[in-house]
Motif scaffolding. Structure first.
Motif, PDB file in Angstrom:
ATOM      1  N   LYS A 123       0.871  -1.166   0.000  1.00  0.00           N
ATOM      2  CA  LYS A 123       0.000   0.000   0.000  1.00  0.00           C
ATOM      3  C   LYS A 123       0.914   1.223   0.000  1.00  0.00           C
ATOM      4  O   LYS A 123       1.862   1.298   0.785  1.00  0.00           O
ATOM      5  CB  LYS A 123      -0.887   0.004   1.249  1.00  0.00           C
ATOM      6  CG  LYS A 123      -1.807   1.200   1.330  1.00  0.00           C
ATOM      7  CD  LYS A 123      -2.663   1.136   2.584  1.00  0.00           C
ATOM      8  CE  LYS A 123      -3.547   2.364   2.669  1.00  0.00           C
ATOM      9  NZ  LYS A 123      -4.317   2.370   3.914  1.00  0.00           N
ATOM     10  N   ALA A 125       1.726   5.276   0.439  1.00  0.00           N
ATOM     11  CA  ALA A 125       1.291   6.432   1.220  1.00  0.00           C
ATOM     12  C   ALA A 125       0.816   7.516   0.263  1.00  0.00           C
ATOM     13  O   ALA A 125       1.291   7.609  -0.869  1.00  0.00           O
ATOM     14  CB  ALA A 125       2.435   6.949   2.080  1.00  0.00           C
ATOM     15  N   SER A 126      -0.137   8.323   0.694  1.00  0.00           N
ATOM     16  CA  SER A 126      -0.602   9.416  -0.153  1.00  0.00           C
ATOM     17  C   SER A 126       0.417  10.544  -0.136  1.00  0.00           C
ATOM     18  O   SER A 126       1.154  10.722   0.821  1.00  0.00           O
ATOM     19  CB  SER A 126      -1.970   9.910   0.313  1.00  0.00           C
ATOM     20  OG  SER A 126      -1.888  10.367   1.641  1.00  0.00           O
ATOM     21  N   GLY A 127       0.464  11.283  -1.194  1.00  0.00           N
ATOM     22  CA  GLY A 127       1.398  12.390  -1.317  1.00  0.00           C
ATOM     23  C   GLY A 127       2.068  12.365  -2.671  1.00  0.00           C
ATOM     24  O   GLY A 127       1.797  11.510  -3.513  1.00  0.00           O
ATOM     25  N   SER A 128       2.951  13.299  -2.883  1.00  0.00           N
ATOM     26  CA  SER A 128       3.578  13.425  -4.195  1.00  0.00           C
ATOM     27  C   SER A 128       4.758  12.481  -4.355  1.00  0.00           C
ATOM     28  O   SER A 128       5.163  12.168  -5.473  1.00  0.00           O
ATOM     29  CB  SER A 128       4.023  14.869  -4.437  1.00  0.00           C
ATOM     30  OG  SER A 128       4.959  15.247  -3.433  1.00  0.00           O
TER      31      SER A 128
END
Length: 138
Positions: A123, A125-128
């Motif tokens: 999974k 992580a969210s972000g750029s």
């Protein structure tokens, strides 16, 4: 405090999902053992009559004792055995043999993967930036 970490997907089970599956399994076993005379509905009605309407809380062993009582009343064999199974199902980590129990009711159950798409088993992580949040067992 309840805080998930990167291993949470491998170590935590949703008690909502597990609870509904345990309830289904209990219902199937009560129905099969009593030849349809008893079900989870009987357990829920008794809980309401003895506790919901009276305001008296359910003791820690109360659910297990009630299941044993209702199973025994229905002539469905050893009610204590069913209560012991329920305790193991609630407190344990073993998978429930739903396919076997559903078969008695002419339901064919097969667990299948959500998707045939290839997966890395992680999974993100969210972000750029690309960052691993979790790695799934297996």
């Amino acid at each position: 405090y309840y805080r998930q970490d990167e291993n949470a997907p491998n170590a935590i089970v949703s008690y909502y999902a597990k609870g509904s599956l345990v309830a289904l399994a209990l219902d199937l076993q009560l129905r099969e053992a009593s030849k349809g005379r008893r079900s989870l509905d009987d357990v829920m009605r008794a809980l309401w009559q003895r506790h919901g309407q009276t305001g008296v809380g359910v003791e820690e062993e109360g659910i297990f004792e009630l299941v044993a009582e209702i199973a025994a009343e229905a002539g469905s064999g050893d009610g204590k055995k069913l209560a012991q199974w329920l305790r193991r199902a609630v407190e344990g980590t073993d998978d429930l043999p739903l396919a076997r129990w559903l078969k008695a009711f002419a339901v064919d159950y097969r667990a299948e993967p959500e998707s045939d798409a290839p997966s890395l088993g992680v999974k993100l992580a969210s972000g750029s930036e690309v960052k691993l949040a979790s790695v799934f067992d297996g």
